[in-house]
Design an enzyme around this catalytic site. Structure first.
Site, PDB file in Angstrom:
ATOM      1  N   LYS A  35       0.847  -1.203   0.000  1.00  0.00           N
ATOM      2  CA  LYS A  35       0.000   0.000   0.000  1.00  0.00           C
ATOM      3  C   LYS A  35       0.882   1.253   0.000  1.00  0.00           C
ATOM      4  O   LYS A  35       2.093   1.174   0.207  1.00  0.00           O
ATOM      5  CB  LYS A  35      -0.962  -0.025   1.183  1.00  0.00           C
ATOM      6  CG  LYS A  35      -0.348  -0.010   2.539  1.00  0.00           C
ATOM      7  CD  LYS A  35      -1.383  -0.451   3.577  1.00  0.00           C
ATOM      8  CE  LYS A  35      -0.767  -0.599   4.938  1.00  0.00           C
ATOM      9  NZ  LYS A  35      -1.074   0.420   5.880  1.00  0.00           N
ATOM     10  N   TYR A 261      15.355  30.300   8.221  1.00  0.00           N
ATOM     11  CA  TYR A 261      14.227  31.026   8.800  1.00  0.00           C
ATOM     12  C   TYR A 261      14.361  31.156  10.321  1.00  0.00           C
ATOM     13  O   TYR A 261      14.620  30.177  11.011  1.00  0.00           O
ATOM     14  CB  TYR A 261      12.921  30.287   8.488  1.00  0.00           C
ATOM     15  CG  TYR A 261      12.472  30.434   7.053  1.00  0.00           C
ATOM     16  CD1 TYR A 261      12.147  31.687   6.533  1.00  0.00           C
ATOM     17  CD2 TYR A 261      12.383  29.327   6.226  1.00  0.00           C
ATOM     18  CE1 TYR A 261      11.733  31.819   5.217  1.00  0.00           C
ATOM     19  CE2 TYR A 261      11.961  29.450   4.904  1.00  0.00           C
ATOM     20  CZ  TYR A 261      11.642  30.710   4.414  1.00  0.00           C
ATOM     21  OH  TYR A 261      11.241  30.842   3.116  1.00  0.00           O
TER      22      TYR A 261
HETATM   23  C1  PLP Z   1      -3.747  -4.770   8.150  1.00  0.00           C
HETATM   24  C2  PLP Z   1      -2.282  -4.582   7.950  1.00  0.00           C
HETATM   25  N1  PLP Z   1      -1.506  -5.656   7.777  1.00  0.00           N
HETATM   26  C3  PLP Z   1      -0.177  -5.549   7.585  1.00  0.00           C
HETATM   27  C4  PLP Z   1       0.450  -4.318   7.574  1.00  0.00           C
HETATM   28  C5  PLP Z   1       1.947  -4.237   7.375  1.00  0.00           C
HETATM   29  O1  PLP Z   1       2.583  -3.750   8.528  1.00  0.00           O
HETATM   30  P1  PLP Z   1       4.157  -3.726   8.648  1.00  0.00           P
HETATM   31  O2  PLP Z   1       4.641  -2.738   7.641  1.00  0.00           O
HETATM   32  O3  PLP Z   1       4.418  -3.272  10.053  1.00  0.00           O
HETATM   33  O4  PLP Z   1       4.659  -5.092   8.372  1.00  0.00           O
HETATM   34  C6  PLP Z   1      -0.325  -3.174   7.742  1.00  0.00           C
HETATM   35  C7  PLP Z   1       0.339  -1.861   7.742  1.00  0.00           C
HETATM   36  O5  PLP Z   1      -0.072  -0.864   8.206  1.00  0.00           O
HETATM   37  C8  PLP Z   1      -1.723  -3.303   7.937  1.00  0.00           C
HETATM   38  O6  PLP Z   1      -2.513  -2.231   8.110  1.00  0.00           O
END
Ligand code: PLP
Length: 368
Positions: A35, A261
């Protein structure tokens, strides 16, 4: 010309995948979390290489991202970790994209659209075992879980939950969540009359709880090279992404010169200041003002003054040999020096996840 660029080493991704695979229960699938544009690394290239290395499951937050994954990997399984909307159901069915269902109304709505298509929608059910986010709460009241599983037109093929905590000092927190997950899948499988794909752990859970590998694990940060800072951890990986820029000007200044700044830094001796092309508009967090460090010509130097929109300033000290055009490593390694996203995250009061996903997508990326 913009001085900033990202280089992403896909061979290291392949190595990270192999290191994880070697440690994992052979029955457990890697559901690679890509994602937010693969945590800022770029979905298409990351997915293609991971698929070539044998990863067949990918997880995203939104349906649009699932479509990007589908383009990169026409035969992969894709899980959408958030709820999809009704308009997305026909294409989900057509493109074999598996959403998560989060409550009975959501299940009913999606199933209604699927019925119009004359095909069932395959989905996973997400159980809230302590994260307090999506999915029905695991509790004595099992009516929501039952209602979702009994929704006609919906084919629930998997069940998952997400750990809020993996705290070695308070292990009962994650153990309680796991206990709830066991109760939930036992119930769900009894209702549906079949074994569901069970998946529970993200990176930190994977590191500490091999007994929770189940049918799948959902690593994100670990495969990008973070979340393994203790050498005793189960899986070791290396960061893939490096961020480089260039020195735009080097300037000799006397002691007491105000920098940036509101003059939040004043030179403490006669020194050289380098102006470097990056700023908060690129995702170089403003909270790194007077806190970041970068690598220039083999030397680690401090970021001084406030981060501005497009430039940062480094105090090179009086003697460093540096001129306009020289390379600056903002994330990465140079000679024996290293500045990685987790370190920057600690300096900025945040985490590697935010450092990586804050990087602006317009910054050119090269892959090797
Ligand atoms: C439902 C879910 N699974 C897995 C992950 C992966 O997490 P990580 O990057 O800590 O392995 C996420 C990340 O936010 C998540 O929301």
């Amino acid at each position: 010309m913009h001085a900033l660029s990202l280089s992403i080493n896909l061979d290291l991704l392949a190595e990270n995948i192999r290191n994880l695979r070697q440690q994992l229960d052979p029955k457990s699938q890697i559901i690679f979390v890509v994602k937010s544009d693969a945590y800022g690394h770029g979905i298409p290239e990351i997915v293609r290489r991971a698929y070539a290395e044998g990863v067949t499951w990918f997880a995203v937050a939104y349906f649009e991202e699932a479509l990007q994954v589908r383009e990169a990997a026409p035969h992969a399984d894709i899980l959408v970790l958030g709820p999809i909307s009704p308009e997305e159901v026909p294409e989900s069915i057509e493109k074999n994209i598996t959403p998560i269902v989060v409550d009975p109304d959501h299940a009913k709505t999606l199933a209604g659209i699927a019925a119009q298509q004359g095909k069932p929608l395959r989905a996973h059910i997400k159980i809230d075992t302590g994260m307090g986010r999506m999915g029905p709460l695991e509790s004595d009241d099992t009516s929501d879980i039952k209602a979702i599983l009994n929704t006609e037109g919906l084919e629930i093929t998997g069940i998952c939950s997400h750990l809020a905590t993996v705290d070695l000092k308070r292990p009962w927190l994650q153990e309680k969540q796991h206990e709830r997950f066991v109760k939930a899948y036992t119930l769900a499988e009894a209702i549906s009359g079949r074994r569901l794909m069970r998946h529970f752990c993200s990176s930190r859970g994977i590191q500490y709880y091999p007994e929770w590998d189940y049918d799948g694990v959902r690593p994100g940060i670990l495969l990008y090279g973070y979340g393994c800072n203790d050498p005793r951890m189960r899986v070791q990986t290396k960061p893939l992404l490096q961020m480089h820029s260039r020195v735009m000007q080097v300037k000799r200044v006397p002691e007491g010169t105000p920098i940036g700044y509101y003059s939040s830094y004043r030179t403490t001796r006669a020194t050289q200041i380098a102006i470097v092309g990056t700023g908060y508009a690129d995702g170089y967090l403003r909270s790194l003002s007077n806190r970041g460090e970068a690598l220039v010509n083999g030397t680690r130097v401090p970021v001084v003054g406030r981060i501005s929109m497009n430039w940062i300033t480094l105090d090179l000290g009086p003697d460093l040999d540096c001129k306009a055009g020289d390379e600056v490593v903002l994330i990465g390694a140079q000679n024996e020096n290293e500045v990685w996203a987790d370190w920057l995250g600690r300096r900025a009061g945040t985490i590697a996840y935010e450092i990586l996903t804050a990087i602006h997508p317009r910054i050119p990326r090269s892959y090797s």
